[in-house]
Design an enzyme around this catalytic site. Structure first.
Site, PDB file in Angstrom:
ATOM      1  N   HIS A   1       0.655  -3.643   9.705  1.00 62.15           N
ATOM      2  CA  HIS A   1       2.070  -3.781   9.310  1.00 62.15           C
ATOM      3  C   HIS A   1       2.884  -4.446  10.429  1.00 62.15           C
ATOM      4  O   HIS A   1       3.713  -5.322  10.178  1.00 62.15           O
ATOM      5  CB  HIS A   1       2.709  -2.408   9.053  1.00 62.15           C
ATOM      6  CG  HIS A   1       2.161  -1.645   7.896  1.00 62.15           C
ATOM      7  ND1 HIS A   1       1.720  -0.346   8.011  1.00 62.15           N
ATOM      8  CD2 HIS A   1       1.996  -1.973   6.591  1.00 62.15           C
ATOM      9  CE1 HIS A   1       1.308   0.085   6.835  1.00 62.15           C
ATOM     10  NE2 HIS A   1       1.459  -0.873   5.960  1.00 62.15           N
TER      11      HIS A   1
ATOM     12  N   ARG B   1      -4.340  -8.362   2.404  1.00 63.89           N
ATOM     13  CA  ARG B   1      -5.520  -8.042   3.201  1.00 63.89           C
ATOM     14  C   ARG B   1      -6.743  -8.696   2.617  1.00 63.89           C
ATOM     15  O   ARG B   1      -7.329  -9.582   3.198  1.00 63.89           O
ATOM     16  CB  ARG B   1      -5.721  -6.525   3.269  1.00 63.89           C
ATOM     17  CG  ARG B   1      -4.862  -5.880   4.300  1.00 63.89           C
ATOM     18  CD  ARG B   1      -4.847  -4.403   4.153  1.00 63.89           C
ATOM     19  NE  ARG B   1      -4.166  -4.024   2.934  1.00 63.89           N
ATOM     20  CZ  ARG B   1      -3.623  -2.842   2.734  1.00 63.89           C
ATOM     21  NH1 ARG B   1      -3.710  -1.908   3.639  1.00 63.89           N
ATOM     22  NH2 ARG B   1      -3.011  -2.578   1.601  1.00 63.89           N
TER      23      ARG B   1
ATOM     24  N   LYS C   1       1.943   9.041  -3.714  1.00 61.29           N
ATOM     25  CA  LYS C   1       0.884   8.906  -2.700  1.00 61.29           C
ATOM     26  C   LYS C   1       0.763  10.152  -1.822  1.00 61.29           C
ATOM     27  O   LYS C   1      -0.033  10.142  -0.883  1.00 61.29           O
ATOM     28  CB  LYS C   1       1.169   7.691  -1.821  1.00 61.29           C
ATOM     29  CG  LYS C   1       0.755   6.361  -2.455  1.00 61.29           C
ATOM     30  CD  LYS C   1       0.721   5.250  -1.417  1.00 61.29           C
ATOM     31  CE  LYS C   1       0.187   3.940  -1.984  1.00 61.29           C
ATOM     32  NZ  LYS C   1       0.270   2.856  -0.987  1.00 61.29           N
TER      33      LYS C   1
ATOM     34  N   SER D   1      -3.349   2.266   6.135  1.00 64.10           N
ATOM     35  CA  SER D   1      -2.817   3.585   6.508  1.00 64.10           C
ATOM     36  C   SER D   1      -3.732   4.710   6.007  1.00 64.10           C
ATOM     37  O   SER D   1      -3.979   5.688   6.712  1.00 64.10           O
ATOM     38  CB  SER D   1      -1.426   3.794   5.912  1.00 64.10           C
ATOM     39  OG  SER D   1      -0.542   2.814   6.374  1.00 64.10           O
TER      40      SER D   1
HETATM   41  P1  ADP Z   1       2.209  -0.081  -0.393  1.00 64.11           P
HETATM   42  O1  ADP Z   1       2.322   1.359  -0.691  1.00 64.11           O
HETATM   43  O2  ADP Z   1       3.275  -0.944  -1.000  1.00 64.11           O
HETATM   44  O3  ADP Z   1       0.837  -0.673  -0.525  1.00 64.11           O
HETATM   45  P2  ADP Z   1       1.827  -0.201   2.459  1.00 64.11           P
HETATM   46  O4  ADP Z   1       2.693   0.421   3.469  1.00 64.11           O
HETATM   47  O5  ADP Z   1       0.449   0.318   2.334  1.00 64.11           O
HETATM   48  O6  ADP Z   1       2.618  -0.127   1.125  1.00 64.11           O
HETATM   49  O7  ADP Z   1       1.775  -1.749   2.712  1.00 64.11           O
HETATM   50  C1  ADP Z   1       2.934  -2.535   2.710  1.00 64.11           C
HETATM   51  C2  ADP Z   1       2.543  -3.988   2.672  1.00 64.11           C
HETATM   52  O8  ADP Z   1       1.835  -4.308   3.876  1.00 64.11           O
HETATM   53  C3  ADP Z   1       1.626  -4.382   1.542  1.00 64.11           C
HETATM   54  O9  ADP Z   1       1.963  -5.695   1.135  1.00 64.11           O
HETATM   55  C4  ADP Z   1       0.258  -4.374   2.162  1.00 64.11           C
HETATM   56  O10 ADP Z   1      -0.620  -5.245   1.500  1.00 64.11           O
HETATM   57  C5  ADP Z   1       0.592  -4.880   3.551  1.00 64.11           C
HETATM   58  N1  ADP Z   1      -0.409  -4.482   4.543  1.00 64.11           N
HETATM   59  C6  ADP Z   1      -0.785  -3.244   4.901  1.00 64.11           C
HETATM   60  N2  ADP Z   1      -1.744  -3.268   5.848  1.00 64.11           N
HETATM   61  C7  ADP Z   1      -1.972  -4.584   6.106  1.00 64.11           C
HETATM   62  C8  ADP Z   1      -2.869  -5.300   6.981  1.00 64.11           C
HETATM   63  N3  ADP Z   1      -3.738  -4.650   7.775  1.00 64.11           N
HETATM   64  N4  ADP Z   1      -2.838  -6.640   6.956  1.00 64.11           N
HETATM   65  C9  ADP Z   1      -1.985  -7.302   6.135  1.00 64.11           C
HETATM   66  N5  ADP Z   1      -1.133  -6.703   5.289  1.00 64.11           N
HETATM   67  C10 ADP Z   1      -1.114  -5.364   5.277  1.00 64.11           C
END
Ligand code: ADP
Length: 173
Positions: free
Chosen positions: A17, A91, A41, A129
């Site tokens: 992030h 990702r 979640k 996460s």
């Molecule tokens: P959500 O619940 O919307 O998936 P996240 O907090 O898991 O929220 O992720 C927010 C955004 O960040 C999403 O677009 C996710 O694909 C992106 N993201 C999370 N981890 C990574 C990573 N390691 N590399 C690139 N993008 C990421």
């Protein structure tokens, strides 16, 4: 002024992030990180804790980044913030289907707001996460995936579900 919103659950914010935030902040005048409630979640950290964590970790970016909680339709949130851009990280193929559908439906809701996808540094791309939390629960080392303070927060929370966050009063916290 070009405004972008970067929505997510951030439970907790990872180095993946953080990399997307740094890249995204260069593309807009102001990047607003929207931390969503996402009760479905069952997050490890409460909404106000996740907001405090993201603020703490992005404090060095100053006014270029803002962090707010939101509990609304993403497009309504983006409109309310005056954004022209919704930023998402991609990702792997596994993210694609969901992101493709979401971007497509958001286009229909408001064609003036563009979804922009960024990829994190190759080494940070696999970070999620959910896996950080799983690794911590089973005693693995999460320090390659999150900042030292987030690692401390996660380890404290794994040891005691009521543990407070570390150092939330740090600048920007
Ligand atoms: P959500 O619940 O919307 O998936 P996240 O907090 O898991 O929220 O992720 C927010 C955004 O960040 C999403 O677009 C996710 O694909 C992106 N993201 C999370 N981890 C990574 C990573 N390691 N590399 C690139 N993008 C990421």
């Amino acid at each position: 002024m070009r405004i972008g919103v970067y929505p997510g659950t951030f439970d907790p914010v990872t180095l993946g992030h953080m990399d997307i935030i740094r890249r995204g902040a260069k593309l807009v005048d102001k990047l607003i990180i929207g931390v969503s409630t996402n009760p479905a979640k069952s997050p490890m950290f409460a909404l106000d804790e996740r907001v405090a964590q993201v603020r703490r970790e992005t404090a060095d970016l100053g006014d270029a980044v803002g962090v707010v909680a939101f509990d609304a339709l993403l497009m309504k949130f983006a409109e309310a913030e005056g954004a022209q851009i919704i930023l998402r990280g991609l990702r792997a193929v596994s993210d694609f289907e969901y992101e493709y559908q979401m971007a497509g439906m958001n286009q229909q809701l408001n064609a003036r707001i563009e979804t922009v996808f960024l990829m994190a540094d190759v080494a940070l791309q696999p970070i999620a996460s959910r896996l950080v939390k799983e690794i911590a629960v089973y005693g693995g080392d999460i320090r390659k995936f999150v900042t030292p303070r987030i690692a401390a927060d996660v380890l404290a929370r794994v040891a005691d579900p009521r543990a407070p966050l570390t150092d939330v009063t740090a600048p920007g916290g």
